[in-house]
Design a protein around this motif. Structure first.
Motif, PDB file in Angstrom:
ATOM      1  N   LEU A  54       0.691  -1.056   0.042  1.00 42.59           N
ATOM      2  CA  LEU A  54      -0.016   0.184   0.155  1.00 42.59           C
ATOM      3  C   LEU A  54       0.828   1.311  -0.072  1.00 42.59           C
ATOM      4  CD1 LEU A  54      -3.202   0.450   2.098  1.00 42.59           C
ATOM      5  CD2 LEU A  54      -1.803   2.239   1.313  1.00 42.59           C
ATOM      6  N   LEU A  55       0.764   2.109  -1.195  1.00 41.41           N
ATOM      7  CA  LEU A  55       1.551   3.539  -1.206  1.00 41.41           C
ATOM      8  C   LEU A  55       0.921   4.449  -1.137  1.00 41.41           C
ATOM      9  CD1 LEU A  55       3.256   0.707  -2.714  1.00 41.41           C
ATOM     10  CD2 LEU A  55       4.498   2.814  -3.763  1.00 41.41           C
ATOM     11  N   PHE A  56       1.255   5.199  -0.627  1.00 45.53           N
ATOM     12  CA  PHE A  56       0.385   6.944  -0.650  1.00 45.53           C
ATOM     13  C   PHE A  56       1.409   7.635  -1.644  1.00 45.53           C
ATOM     14  CE2 PHE A  56       0.606  11.187   1.180  1.00 45.53           C
ATOM     15  CZ  PHE A  56      -0.636  11.489   1.216  1.00 45.53           C
ATOM     16  N   SER A  57       0.874   8.566  -1.957  1.00 45.60           N
ATOM     17  CA  SER A  57       1.626   9.509  -3.040  1.00 45.60           C
ATOM     18  C   SER A  57       1.007  11.199  -2.775  1.00 45.60           C
ATOM     19  CB  SER A  57       1.978   8.933  -4.198  1.00 45.60           C
ATOM     20  OG  SER A  57       0.664   8.759  -5.056  1.00 45.60           O
ATOM     21  N   PHE A  58       1.791  12.036  -3.344  1.00 42.51           N
ATOM     22  CA  PHE A  58       1.447  13.190  -3.311  1.00 42.51           C
ATOM     23  C   PHE A  58       2.236  13.995  -4.541  1.00 42.51           C
ATOM     24  CE2 PHE A  58       4.530  13.803  -0.216  1.00 42.51           C
ATOM     25  CZ  PHE A  58       5.009  15.329  -0.357  1.00 42.51           C
ATOM     26  N   SER A  59       1.369  14.994  -5.086  1.00 43.75           N
ATOM     27  CA  SER A  59       2.215  15.695  -6.168  1.00 43.75           C
ATOM     28  C   SER A  59       1.497  16.910  -6.441  1.00 43.75           C
ATOM     29  CB  SER A  59       1.999  14.963  -7.471  1.00 43.75           C
ATOM     30  OG  SER A  59       0.751  14.967  -7.973  1.00 43.75           O
ATOM     31  N   ASP A  60       1.876  17.940  -7.611  1.00 49.14           N
ATOM     32  CA  ASP A  60       1.191  18.996  -7.558  1.00 49.14           C
ATOM     33  C   ASP A  60       0.150  18.992  -8.856  1.00 49.14           C
ATOM     34  OD1 ASP A  60       2.701  18.810 -10.042  1.00 49.14           O
ATOM     35  OD2 ASP A  60       3.989  20.422  -9.684  1.00 49.14           O
ATOM     36  N   ARG A  61      -0.321  17.706  -8.943  1.00 44.34           N
ATOM     37  CA  ARG A  61      -1.296  17.698 -10.060  1.00 44.34           C
ATOM     38  C   ARG A  61      -2.497  18.677 -10.256  1.00 44.34           C
ATOM     39  NH1 ARG A  61      -2.910  11.588 -11.822  1.00 44.34           N
ATOM     40  NH2 ARG A  61      -0.917  11.643 -11.570  1.00 44.34           N
ATOM     41  N   PRO A  62      -3.009  18.846  -9.111  1.00 44.40           N
ATOM     42  CA  PRO A  62      -3.991  20.023  -9.309  1.00 44.40           C
ATOM     43  C   PRO A  62      -3.808  21.287  -9.820  1.00 44.40           C
ATOM     44  CG  PRO A  62      -4.081  18.825  -7.054  1.00 44.40           C
ATOM     45  CD  PRO A  62      -2.932  18.549  -7.865  1.00 44.40           C
ATOM     46  N   VAL A  63      -2.654  21.609  -9.676  1.00 43.79           N
ATOM     47  CA  VAL A  63      -2.150  22.909 -10.266  1.00 43.79           C
ATOM     48  C   VAL A  63      -2.042  22.740 -11.568  1.00 43.79           C
ATOM     49  CG1 VAL A  63      -0.224  24.547 -10.435  1.00 43.79           C
ATOM     50  CG2 VAL A  63      -1.033  23.580  -8.184  1.00 43.79           C
ATOM     51  N   GLN A  64      -1.383  21.753 -11.989  1.00 43.57           N
ATOM     52  CA  GLN A  64      -1.169  21.428 -13.515  1.00 43.57           C
ATOM     53  C   GLN A  64      -2.344  21.259 -14.066  1.00 43.57           C
ATOM     54  OE1 GLN A  64       1.903  18.704 -14.909  1.00 43.57           O
ATOM     55  NE2 GLN A  64       3.282  19.248 -13.197  1.00 43.57           N
ATOM     56  N   GLN A  65      -3.349  20.616 -13.630  1.00 45.15           N
ATOM     57  CA  GLN A  65      -4.776  20.377 -14.436  1.00 45.15           C
ATOM     58  C   GLN A  65      -5.458  21.662 -14.239  1.00 45.15           C
ATOM     59  OE1 GLN A  65      -6.275  17.250 -11.690  1.00 45.15           O
ATOM     60  NE2 GLN A  65      -6.003  15.518 -13.529  1.00 45.15           N
ATOM     61  N   ALA A  66      -5.336  22.354 -13.405  1.00 48.89           N
ATOM     62  CA  ALA A  66      -6.007  23.610 -13.315  1.00 48.89           C
ATOM     63  C   ALA A  66      -5.517  24.679 -14.573  1.00 48.89           C
ATOM     64  CB  ALA A  66      -6.096  24.501 -12.063  1.00 48.89           C
ATOM     65  N   LEU A  67      -4.064  24.553 -14.814  1.00 46.43           N
ATOM     66  CA  LEU A  67      -3.659  25.196 -16.097  1.00 46.43           C
ATOM     67  C   LEU A  67      -3.591  24.629 -17.181  1.00 46.43           C
ATOM     68  CD1 LEU A  67      -0.400  26.559 -13.916  1.00 46.43           C
ATOM     69  CD2 LEU A  67      -2.586  27.878 -14.481  1.00 46.43           C
ATOM     70  N   GLY A  68      -4.143  23.582 -17.351  1.00 45.23           N
ATOM     71  CA  GLY A  68      -4.210  22.424 -18.644  1.00 45.23           C
ATOM     72  C   GLY A  68      -2.893  22.238 -19.107  1.00 45.23           C
ATOM     73  N   LEU A  69      -2.132  21.893 -18.058  1.00 40.53           N
ATOM     74  CA  LEU A  69      -0.594  21.558 -18.184  1.00 40.53           C
ATOM     75  C   LEU A  69      -0.404  19.791 -18.222  1.00 40.53           C
ATOM     76  CD1 LEU A  69       1.445  24.324 -16.662  1.00 40.53           C
ATOM     77  CD2 LEU A  69       0.918  23.949 -19.244  1.00 40.53           C
ATOM     78  N   TRP A  70      -1.313  19.263 -17.261  1.00 38.99           N
ATOM     79  CA  TRP A  70      -0.799  17.903 -17.083  1.00 38.99           C
ATOM     80  C   TRP A  70      -1.168  16.670 -18.198  1.00 38.99           C
ATOM     81  CZ3 TRP A  70      -3.751  13.250 -16.385  1.00 38.99           C
ATOM     82  CH2 TRP A  70      -2.987  12.293 -15.749  1.00 38.99           C
ATOM     83  N   ARG A  71      -0.046  16.051 -18.102  1.00 42.65           N
ATOM     84  CA  ARG A  71      -0.043  14.953 -19.433  1.00 42.65           C
ATOM     85  C   ARG A  71       0.318  13.689 -18.667  1.00 42.65           C
ATOM     86  NH1 ARG A  71       2.182  16.445 -25.322  1.00 42.65           N
ATOM     87  NH2 ARG A  71       1.197  18.522 -25.429  1.00 42.65           N
ATOM     88  N   GLU A  72      -0.126  12.601 -19.086  1.00 42.34           N
ATOM     89  CA  GLU A  72       0.504  11.209 -18.695  1.00 42.34           C
ATOM     90  C   GLU A  72       0.530  10.332 -20.167  1.00 42.34           C
ATOM     91  OE1 GLU A  72      -2.462   8.942 -16.780  1.00 42.34           O
ATOM     92  OE2 GLU A  72      -3.941   9.179 -18.202  1.00 42.34           O
ATOM     93  N   GLN A  73       1.443   9.510 -19.929  1.00 42.89           N
ATOM     94  CA  GLN A  73       1.740   8.402 -21.022  1.00 42.89           C
ATOM     95  C   GLN A  73       1.975   7.014 -20.518  1.00 42.89           C
ATOM     96  OE1 GLN A  73       5.584   8.895 -23.008  1.00 42.89           O
ATOM     97  NE2 GLN A  73       4.377   8.707 -25.073  1.00 42.89           N
ATOM     98  N   ARG A  74       1.029   6.325 -21.057  1.00 38.31           N
ATOM     99  CA  ARG A  74       1.044   4.841 -20.549  1.00 38.31           C
ATOM    100  C   ARG A  74       1.791   4.048 -21.645  1.00 38.31           C
ATOM    101  NH1 ARG A  74      -3.826   3.280 -17.179  1.00 38.31           N
ATOM    102  NH2 ARG A  74      -4.196   5.234 -15.975  1.00 38.31           N
ATOM    103  N   LEU A  75       2.942   3.529 -21.303  1.00 41.34           N
ATOM    104  CA  LEU A  75       3.801   2.856 -22.078  1.00 41.34           C
ATOM    105  C   LEU A  75       3.505   1.321 -22.297  1.00 41.34           C
ATOM    106  CD1 LEU A  75       7.205   4.999 -21.158  1.00 41.34           C
ATOM    107  CD2 LEU A  75       5.651   5.318 -23.231  1.00 41.34           C
TER     108      LEU A  75
END
Length: 348
Positions: A327-348
């Motif tokens: 079980l892993l917990f994690s945190f990031s700045d994703r809400p900021v990036q999503q609010a600015l339209g910057l967030w991307r992901e890539q599933r390889l």
């Protein structure tokens, strides 16, 4: 004409020109454009792992050298190896291990930086947020939203350690930081423990409560037993090939992130499960709360176990494998990036 084909006179003229405009506090964009507008992210941050078993003695030593009152917050900052001296674990996030000894109080203050606490070690401590205390239990995810009064105390008989996560670098970048100390070391209790969770965390809210989408959650503690129960509940299904079983924490009144600048997640990986390679633009801090396994970040591979912390910088490929249920917990700045339209992901 490329610089390589310029004559000596042309090179001298160009160098002299750069010097003249430099004296006017100007610089030519064409010399730095590739770095300013790269074809893909090239984070200066470095992937890194902190093994809690190797750090615990140093954390406890801090408790012998300085009091919580002297330090205001007795914390060992987890500095990214490539960003030493900047008090950050990624370009936008801060992380540290905070210690409070039995009988101590970390005095009340408030600041514009948003903060999270993830309890790792020991019991008997509490956090108070705007007049309500919550007992800190291992794995609990606790929030002190921006500009809320908060203090910590330890009523037990053993040291308590938790991971702090804040948006300090983001607020610093924006030059928007304010802080204020309370005249009292401990807040006056205004509501009984559990009040916020009952009012806002049970699929109900007070009749007159009308939150704005970006408002931080009024639920400031997400108990670990609820997190574990939710993950185990969905683990009866088929895991996502890139994430296993992963959920994000939300403000239950709005469905948005609990804090506008920091997103938090919980992930369950069944024993033997290995994720496919994945990358995203939000540099992410991971903490193992149960189990253990292996993390491959780019060309680095680490073994991790309970309470270990590792950081995956922006656009670095991550693969996880669980030796036993993890079980892993994690945190990031994703809400900021999503609010600015910057967030991307890539599933390889």
């Amino acid at each position: 004409m490329h610089a390589a084909t310029l004559t000596d006179d042309a090179l001298r003229a160009r160098t002299a020109y750069y010097e003249r405009i430099g004296n006017r506090n100007m610089t030519p964009l064409w010399e730095v454009l590739g770095a300013l507008v790269p074809p893909q992210p090239h984070s200066p941050a470095q992937a890194a792992l902190w093994r809690y078993a190797e750090l615990r003695d140093q954390v406890m030593e801090a408790g012998r050298l300085i009091t919580a009152e002297e330090a205001e917050r007795r914390v060992l900052i987890l500095e990214n190896p490539a960003l030493r001296g900047q008090s950050c674990i990624t370009q936008s996030l801060y992380a540290g291990l905070q210690l409070i000894m039995p009988g101590e109080v970390a005095p009340a203050h408030r600041h514009t930086q948003s903060a999270l606490r993830l309890v790792l070690d020991g019991e008997g401590a509490y956090t108070a947020v705007d007049g309500e205390r919550t007992t800190m239990r291992r794995g609990d995810f606790i929030i002190t939203p921006a500009w809320t009064w908060h203090d910590h105390g330890n009523l037990g008989d053993q040291p308590v350690v938790w991971l702090d996560g804040l948006d300090i670098p983001t607020v610093r970048f924006l030059d928007a930081g304010f802080a204020e100390k309370s005249e009292q070391s401990s807040q006056q209790t205004l509501r009984p423990e559990g009040d916020a969770l009952a009012r806002y965390g049970s699929n109900m809210v007070p009749m007159d409560y009308q939150p704005k989408p970006a408002d931080p959650t009024r639920v400031f503690v997400y108990p670990f037993d609820r997190t574990r129960s939710s993950l185990r509940g969905i683990a009866k299904g088929t895991p996502d090939s890139h994430q296993g079983f992963k959920l994000r924490y939300v403000n239950p009144a709005t469905g948005a992130s609990p804090m506008p600048t920091i997103g938090a997640f919980a992930q369950w990986l069944p024993a033997g499960f290995e994720t496919r390679p994945y990358r995203c633009t939000d540099g992410t801090v991971h903490v193992c709360l149960e189990g253990g396994g292996e993390a491959k970040v780019g060309d680095q591979t680490w073994r991790f176990q309970e309470n270990d912390v590792f950081v995956v910088p922006s656009w670095h490929t991550l693969q996880l494998r669980a030796d036993r249920d993890a079980l892993l917990f994690s945190f990031s700045d994703r809400p900021v990036q999503q609010a600015l339209g910057l967030w991307r992901e890539q599933r390889l």
